[in-house]
Structure formats: C-alpha cells, structure tokens
Design a protein around this motif. Structure first.
Motif, PDB file in Angstrom:
ATOM      1  N   ILE A 143       0.826  -1.208   0.000  1.00 23.48           N
ATOM      2  CA  ILE A 143       0.000   0.000   0.000  1.00 23.48           C
ATOM      3  C   ILE A 143       0.860   1.258   0.000  1.00 23.48           C
ATOM      4  O   ILE A 143       2.015   1.241   0.419  1.00 23.48           O
ATOM      5  N   ASP A 144       0.240   2.339  -0.481  1.00 27.38           N
ATOM      6  CA  ASP A 144       0.915   3.637  -0.532  1.00 27.38           C
ATOM      7  C   ASP A 144       0.329   4.631   0.454  1.00 27.38           C
ATOM      8  O   ASP A 144       0.955   5.644   0.751  1.00 27.38           O
ATOM      9  N   ALA A 145      -0.882   4.368   0.922  1.00 30.60           N
ATOM     10  CA  ALA A 145      -1.562   5.286   1.843  1.00 30.60           C
ATOM     11  C   ALA A 145      -2.655   4.531   2.592  1.00 30.60           C
ATOM     12  O   ALA A 145      -3.041   3.428   2.194  1.00 30.60           O
ATOM     13  N   ILE A 146      -3.145   5.162   3.654  1.00 37.19           N
ATOM     14  CA  ILE A 146      -4.153   4.534   4.509  1.00 37.19           C
ATOM     15  C   ILE A 146      -5.271   5.528   4.796  1.00 37.19           C
ATOM     16  O   ILE A 146      -5.009   6.693   5.083  1.00 37.19           O
ATOM     17  N   LEU A 147      -6.484   5.039   4.724  1.00 31.94           N
ATOM     18  CA  LEU A 147      -7.668   5.785   5.133  1.00 31.94           C
ATOM     19  C   LEU A 147      -8.280   4.978   6.266  1.00 31.94           C
ATOM     20  O   LEU A 147      -8.603   3.800   6.076  1.00 31.94           O
ATOM     21  N   VAL A 148      -8.413   5.575   7.437  1.00 29.18           N
ATOM     22  CA  VAL A 148      -8.895   4.808   8.591  1.00 29.18           C
ATOM     23  C   VAL A 148     -10.091   5.499   9.233  1.00 29.18           C
ATOM     24  O   VAL A 148     -10.068   6.690   9.478  1.00 29.18           O
ATOM     25  N   ASN A 149     -11.130   4.725   9.436  1.00 29.46           N
ATOM     26  CA  ASN A 149     -12.305   5.169  10.169  1.00 29.46           C
ATOM     27  C   ASN A 149     -12.377   4.291  11.412  1.00 29.46           C
ATOM     28  O   ASN A 149     -12.969   3.214  11.386  1.00 29.46           O
ATOM     29  N   PRO A 150     -11.743   4.719  12.510  1.00 26.64           N
ATOM     30  CA  PRO A 150     -11.679   3.876  13.696  1.00 26.64           C
ATOM     31  C   PRO A 150     -12.966   3.810  14.495  1.00 26.64           C
ATOM     32  O   PRO A 150     -13.058   3.053  15.465  1.00 26.64           O
TER      33      PRO A 150
END
Length: 96
Positions: free
Chosen positions: A58-65
């Motif tokens: 992966i190159d980036a992360i989108l997180v909805n914790p």
C-alpha cells in the motif's frame, strides 16, 4: 503499478462499510485508477493485523476507527511507524 490505498473500518462498521461506504469508495477508486484494499475489525488488534498484513503493498491509509478514535493509541503508533500518508475519517462527531 497503481497507487494503492488501504481502508480500515473500525468496530460496528461491517454492514455500513459493505453496503454503503465500500461500493462508493471502489467506484471512485476505479475512476482514479487507484487500487483499493479494505478491512474491517471490531477491535484495535484486528485493525493492526490488517495494517501490518497489507503494509508492503500500500501507498496510503484511510482509517475510520469509529468508537476507537479517542483511545486507539496502538493503532496510531502503528500508522506512525509505517510512515505512509494516513487520513482519519469519522462518520460522526465524537462525544466530549
């Protein structure tokens, strides 16, 4: 090689993610030529496991914790250690 993003969904987001969020993200990613990986877990450990499992591709992360947001210190540390661009998204405002 396409730009790739890992989307992490936190506790209680399985149905919402599968039925509403992920289809919209997948459609937009397709338009942009972005490869999308998604994972959902009902605890911080599961989110960390997914983060580490996908770290090499992966190159980036989108997180909805979700409800973990105010206290997910281990997840925050894991994101920081990877050193990849990361964005936290919350569907609702946190309670004070």
């Amino acid at each position: 090689m396409a730009f790739s993003v890992l989307v992490l969904h936190g506790p209680n987001l399985l149905l919402l993610a599968a039925n509403e969020i992920d289809p919209r993200l997948e459609a937009r990613a397709s338009q942009l030529g972005v490869e999308l990986f998604t994972a959902q877990a009902n605890g911080e450990e599961g989110l960390l496991d997914a983060l580490h499992a996908e770290a090499e591709r992966i190159d980036a992360i989108l997180v909805n914790p979700g409800p973990l947001a105010p206290s997910a210190f281990a997840l925050a540390e894991g994101l920081q250690q990877l050193g990849l661009p990361a964005v936290e998204v919350l569907l609702t405002a946190l309670a004070p």
